[in-house]
Design an enzyme around this catalytic site. Structure first.
Site, PDB file in Angstrom:
ATOM      1  CG  HIS A 190      -2.026  -0.924   1.148  1.00 22.83           C
ATOM      2  ND1 HIS A 190      -2.888  -0.914   0.074  1.00 22.83           N
ATOM      3  CD2 HIS A 190      -2.426  -1.920   1.946  1.00 22.83           C
ATOM      4  CE1 HIS A 190      -3.774  -1.872   0.252  1.00 22.83           C
ATOM      5  NE2 HIS A 190      -3.509  -2.510   1.370  1.00 22.83           N
ATOM      6  CD  GLU A 418       2.486 -15.696 -15.829  1.00 22.92           C
ATOM      7  OE1 GLU A 418       2.884 -14.701 -15.232  1.00 22.92           O
ATOM      8  OE2 GLU A 418       1.301 -16.062 -15.804  1.00 22.92           O
ATOM      9  CG  ASP A 442       4.418 -15.385 -11.867  1.00 24.42           C
ATOM     10  OD1 ASP A 442       4.788 -15.679 -10.717  1.00 24.42           O
ATOM     11  OD2 ASP A 442       3.280 -14.961 -12.135  1.00 24.42           O
ATOM     12  CB  CYS A 485       2.202  -7.387 -19.173  1.00 24.20           C
ATOM     13  SG  CYS A 485       2.005  -9.126 -18.748  1.00 24.20           S
TER      14      CYS A 485
HETATM   15  C1  PEP Z   1       3.985 -11.409 -14.203  1.00 23.82           C
HETATM   16  O1  PEP Z   1       4.060 -12.504 -13.652  1.00 23.82           O
HETATM   17  O2  PEP Z   1       4.966 -10.781 -14.650  1.00 23.82           O
HETATM   18  C2  PEP Z   1       2.688 -10.746 -14.371  1.00 23.82           C
HETATM   19  C3  PEP Z   1       2.559  -9.660 -15.092  1.00 23.82           C
HETATM   20  O3  PEP Z   1       1.639 -11.279 -13.698  1.00 23.82           O
HETATM   21  P1  PEP Z   1       1.399 -11.120 -12.118  1.00 23.82           P
HETATM   22  O4  PEP Z   1       2.392 -10.168 -11.563  1.00 23.82           O
HETATM   23  O5  PEP Z   1      -0.008 -10.627 -11.992  1.00 23.82           O
HETATM   24  O6  PEP Z   1       1.580 -12.526 -11.672  1.00 23.82           O
HETATM   25 MG    MG Z   2       2.301 -13.666 -13.344  1.00 29.38          MG
END
Ligand code: PEP
Ligand code: MG
Length: 560
Positions: A190, A418, A442, A485
């Protein structure tokens, strides 16, 4: 002049001021404390304390909302709900009936919830801080101790704490607080989220932060993640000049993402729901590259109705009439546990267990209704809806997901890369889908076998690890458009490296967009490729960073 301290910069900017530490921790009421015998009176005072805490949190929420911080209000209202949880009140009552004193009863009743949350993954574990805060506020009231919180100060200050509770951050006056520094917390805490929303520089996960003495003047650089005690005037001036250069560059950073020689790299936003659209648009997102739909499902015993889902998706699609919206289907499990989709039995390693797409094998109805809601939401709208599955491992899984999409009328299926197996064999997955999106968070966790929830392994959870870059390369070269992402996309230098590796779009939290746009436009595609090559040739993450920088001279204009 003090030794510079390194933490994680989570909100850019430079702040200088005296350290003010958040009012000390509330002590644990001694085990075995008993009340005097009047259980009714004891129970009334315990419940009254919890209610007073809830009312105070709501009042702080209203103040935060009045100052424009509606996110803060939402967090505080959620905390007020926890304080009024009937199960918690029952737990307190039961302890008091057994003779336990009110403060100790509150402590023990919270303990049960605390353990449940602490073991339930990153998002939930982040809420342990919220829960402890509610507990400490109630105990402080019962014991007549000062309620923990932000100190009063006659001059602007740097707020230092072990971790900040939403109740503290939401009502902070940005004119009073020049920076946040916390010993704990990560980029998704947060503290980090609210600091970025408030535009206050912040450094988290700084070892030794709370040992800084009260009143020491410190220089906080929220971009570099550094805290320098007793800085010289020259150091303050240099940091301020770099921050000002960056601010000017950012103001000039507009338009679609591209390298300096015109190679287009769409810059997209990561969002958790319609409420994040405004920030995405304000920062010039060309679309959404990751819609984390599990945020719609968090904290609920039952899934949202089909209509509710459809509306949440449509609102986002409507906001980007000329762009794309990449929606990720439910990524339940491991760090994102959902109450209505529990993982089976006791998984010793939830991150390696049934999560993401794997969970949908046992719940094909949940996936089908999500895909159907997405198709309905996109009907008649001009935005391009792309839908991707998380935690895909091989070509069979990619094909099964694409088939489920086709059946539901989703025209543009994709998969997240990932899992290292999927990255290494991206060429097998590519014919099954239209696009890839690399989740570097990930991918790094799995490549380096370093649980992303274990703070002590931060050095291994670094997407600059050359092994991670080696996994990005085959995915980016597999012949389908390949975005990134994960958090790596929001690192301006790494963003250039990713483009050099062949990544075709970058998606990140909205506040990171301007800096990444500014970094890209200052370099040619050739420079990005040279930076990528140099980074992959390095032996360590640190060396990869340094090697890439030698090919990215424009970063200096941005004070990076
Ligand atoms: C990631 O694993 O990089 C991803 C974008 O997904 P999350 O962080 O939501 O697992
Ligand atoms: Mg992920």
């Amino acid at each position: 002049m003090g030794q510079v301290m390194q933490g994680a910069g989570v909100s850019p900017g430079v702040g200088v001021g005296p350290v003010r530490t958040i009012a000390g921790a509330v002590p644990e009421p001694p085990a075995g404390s008993r009340h005097g015998g009047d259980a009714d009176a004891e129970r009334d005072s315990a419940l009254a304390a919890l209610e007073a805490v809830a009312a105070d949190l709501e009042e702080r929420g209203e103040r935060a909302a009045a100052a424009g911080n509606t996110d803060g209000r939402d967090v505080l209202n959620a905390q007020a709900l926890m304080a009024r949880d009937p199960g918690l009140a029952d737990g307190v009552r039961a302890k008091i009936v057994e003779g336990t004193a009110a403060a100790r009863a509150v402590f023990e009743a919270f303990g049960v919830y605390r353990e449940m949350l602490a073991g339930a993954g990153e998002y939930m574990a982040a809420r342990v801080t919220d829960l402890d805060d509610i507990r400490d506020r109630a105990i402080a009231r019962l014991l007549g101790l000062p309620v923990p919180g932000v100190p009063e100060s006659g001059e602007p200050f740097v707020l230092v704490a072990r971790d900040l509770a939403p109740a503290d951050t939401a009502v902070l006056d940005p004119a009073q607080v020049v920076a946040f520094v916390t010993e704990e917390g990560g980029p998704t805490s947060h503290t980090a989220i609210l600091a970025r929303t408030m535009g206050v520089p912040a450094v988290v996960a700084l070892p030794g932060a709370t040992a800084l003495s009260e009143g020491t003047r410190v220089l906080v650089d929220g971009a570099a993640g550094t805290v320098r005690p007793d800085p010289s005037e020259a150091e303050v001036a240099t940091a301020r000049a770099a921050a000002a250069a960056r601010a000017t560059a950012l103001q000039e950073s507009t338009g679609p993402g591209a390298t300096g020689d015109g190679h287009a790299v769409p810059l997209l936003a990561n969002i958790g729901g319609p409420k994040d659209v405004e920030a995405a648009l304000a920062n010039g997102a060309e679309g959404v590259g990751l819609y984390r739909t599990e945020f719609l499902f968090l904290d609920r015993a039952a899934p949202p109705s089909d209509e509710e889902q459809e509306e949440a998706y449509r609102k986002v699609l409507e906001a980007f009439p000329e762009g794309r919206v990449v929606v990720r289907t439910l990524d339940a499990g491991a760090d994102k546990p959902l109450a209505f989709l529990p993982a089976p039995g006791d998984e010793p390693n939830p991150a390696l267990g049934e999560r993401g797409l794997r969970m949908m094998r046992r719940h094909p109805d949940v996936l089908a209704s999500q895909l159907a809601a997405l198709t309905r939401a996109a009907a008649g709208l001009s935005a391009k809806l792309q839908v991707m599955a998380p935690m895909v491992t091989d070509a069979d899984e990619a094909a099964a997901f694409a088939a489920a999409c086709r059946e539901a009328g989703v025209a543009h299926p994709g998969v997240m890369i990932e899992v290292p197996a999927a990255a290494l064999r991206a060429r097998d997955l590519a014919p099954e889908v239209e696009f890839f999106s690399i989740g570097t968070n990930d991918l790094t966790q799995y490549a380096c076998a370093a649980d992303r929830q274990v703070g002590g392994l931060a050095h291994l959870q670094d997407p600059w690890q050359p092994a991670v870059l080696d996994l990005v390369a085959p995915a980016a070269g597999a012949g389908v458009p390949c975005g990134v992402c994960g958090e790596a996309a929001g690192d301006p230098a790494l963003a250039c490296v990713l483009v050099g590796l062949g990544v075709t779009s970058l998606s990140m939290s909205a506040p990171s967009l301007p800096l990444v746009r500014a970094a890209l436009v200052r370099h040619t595609l050739e420079q990005c490729r040279a930076a990528a090559e140099a980074a992959r040739a390095a032996r360590t993450a640190e060396q990869a960073r340094e090697a890439a920088r030698t090919h990215l001279p424009g970063l200096a204009d941005l004070g990076l």
